[in-house]
Design an enzyme around this catalytic site. Sequence first.
Site, PDB file in Angstrom:
ATOM      1  N   PHE A   1       0.864  -1.178   0.000  1.00 23.93           N
ATOM      2  CA  PHE A   1       0.000   0.000   0.000  1.00 23.93           C
ATOM      3  C   PHE A   1       0.897   1.224   0.000  1.00 23.93           C
ATOM      4  CE2 PHE A   1      -2.291   3.511   1.875  1.00 23.93           C
ATOM      5  CZ  PHE A   1      -3.471   3.502   1.151  1.00 23.93           C
TER       6      PHE A   1
ATOM      7  N   ASP B   1       9.475   2.807   1.127  1.00 25.11           N
ATOM      8  CA  ASP B   1       8.323   3.575   1.604  1.00 25.11           C
ATOM      9  C   ASP B   1       8.244   3.406   3.121  1.00 25.11           C
ATOM     10  OD1 ASP B   1       5.845   4.497   2.394  1.00 25.11           O
ATOM     11  OD2 ASP B   1       4.754   3.645   0.698  1.00 25.11           O
TER      12      ASP B   1
ATOM     13  N   LYS C   1       3.086  11.001   7.288  1.00 28.27           N
ATOM     14  CA  LYS C   1       2.337  10.734   8.511  1.00 28.27           C
ATOM     15  C   LYS C   1       2.945  11.420   9.738  1.00 28.27           C
ATOM     16  CE  LYS C   1       0.015   6.598   6.822  1.00 28.27           C
ATOM     17  NZ  LYS C   1      -1.263   7.282   6.585  1.00 28.27           N
TER      18      LYS C   1
END
Length: 402
Positions: free
Chosen positions: A145, A230, A259
Site C-alpha cells: 500500500f 516507503d 504521517k
Amino acid sequence: MDGIDPTQEVPVTVPVTALAANYAPLPIEITAAEGCWVTDTAGRRYLDCLAGYSALNFGHRHPDLIAAAHRQLDRLTLTSRALQHDLLEPFAEAITVLTHTEMFLPMNTGAEAVETAIKAARKWGYEVKGVPADQATIVVAAGAFHGRTTTIVSMSTDPEARTGFGPYAPGFRVVPYDDAAAVAEAIDDTTVAVLVEPVQGESGVIIPSTGYLPELRRLCTQAGALLLLDEIQSGLGRTGATLAQDLAGVEADLTMLGKALGGGILPSSGVIGRADVLGVLTPGTHGSTFGGNPMACAVGLAVTELLATGEYQERARTLHPILAGRAGELAEAGLVGEVRCLGLWLGVDVAHRSGREVSERMATHGVIAKETHGNTIRLAPPLTITEAELHQVMDALAQAVR
C-alpha cells in the site's frame, strides 16, 4: 418531442449525509484528544491505538509540537515555493542529519511522496542510467500500500483499491513480497528502481525475513537500479529505530516519509536520499504549492528534535516485549491466529470473529483499533503510551476475541 415535462414534479433524493461515503468508520465521533486518549461527543474516553495510522506517533497535541505550531501561526503560514522562507533550509538540514541522508524534497501527503520518488527514479533512469525514453520499469511488491492516486493503484494488487479506476499506468512489475529471487528475475536493463515497504503496514504489519532488504540492496546495486523504501508508516520511531531500514542495516537510495512527520497536526511528507537522484528534478519539473510550507517546517523541525534524543525509539524497543508477549499469549491460547510485532506495531489475525467485530468490541472496552483486510487487527499506539496503558489495550483485545 421526447424530453422532460416541465410541469411534472421530479422527486429529489436528499442524501442522509453530505459527506462522501469512501470510509466506513467506527460509530465514534471524537471531539477532543490529549496524549494517548481521545474523548467522544458523549464524554466517553478511549485509548487511541489507531493513532492516525501512525501519524500520531507522539500522541495527540504533544506540547512541543503544539507550541511550535502556535509560534509559527503568529508569524508566517504560507509563501509557496515561489519564495524562500527562513525554516525551509533548517528543516531540510535537520531531517537529513537525523536520517543520515543527503537531500530532502518536501511534499504534503504520503501518496505525493511516493509519486515524487517514482518521478525522480524514472527521470534518473533516462538521464543517468540511459534507459530508452518511456521504457522505465519499477519492480514493486504484491500486497503493498503506497497510496490511492491513479498511478499508485496501477501497481496495487488490492481489488478494492484498484478496481474501477483504469486504465492503469504502465511501467510496474509486481512480484511477491519477501521474495528476493522474484525481484532478481524481474530486473532487467529497463529497471530503474525496486520500490517496497520495509514492513507492509496496511496488509497487517507483514514483516519480511531478515535477509530480504539486504538482498534487495545488493540486487539494486548490482543492476545499477535504485532502492526506494516507503517508510511513511514504518518510519520515525514506530519500529524502535528512526527508520525501519536501520534495523536491517540497509540504506535506501530514496526513502519516503509522511504521517508522523506532520506531528499529527498537519499533512507533511517528503523524500530523502541521494542528492544526485533528487537533483534530476529541476525547476519546473516537479513541485507543490504547500510542500515545505512554513507551518509544516516548524512542526517538522520540532518532530526531528523529539526524535534526535532517541527517547521515542527507545520507548518502542522497551515496550515491544509487552505488546509481543501479550499477543503471543492470545495466539498460544488459540484466541487469535498469527501475530506479527515490530516495535510498537502489531498485526493480529483474528481467528473466530471478523476484524470489524473485534474493533467494535474493543471500543466497548475503551480502546480504539481498526481492522484491515477483513480479519486482521492492526495496533499502532502512540509512542508515548505507558506500560500500564499498553496492558489496558491488550486486556481489551483479549476480552474482544474471547
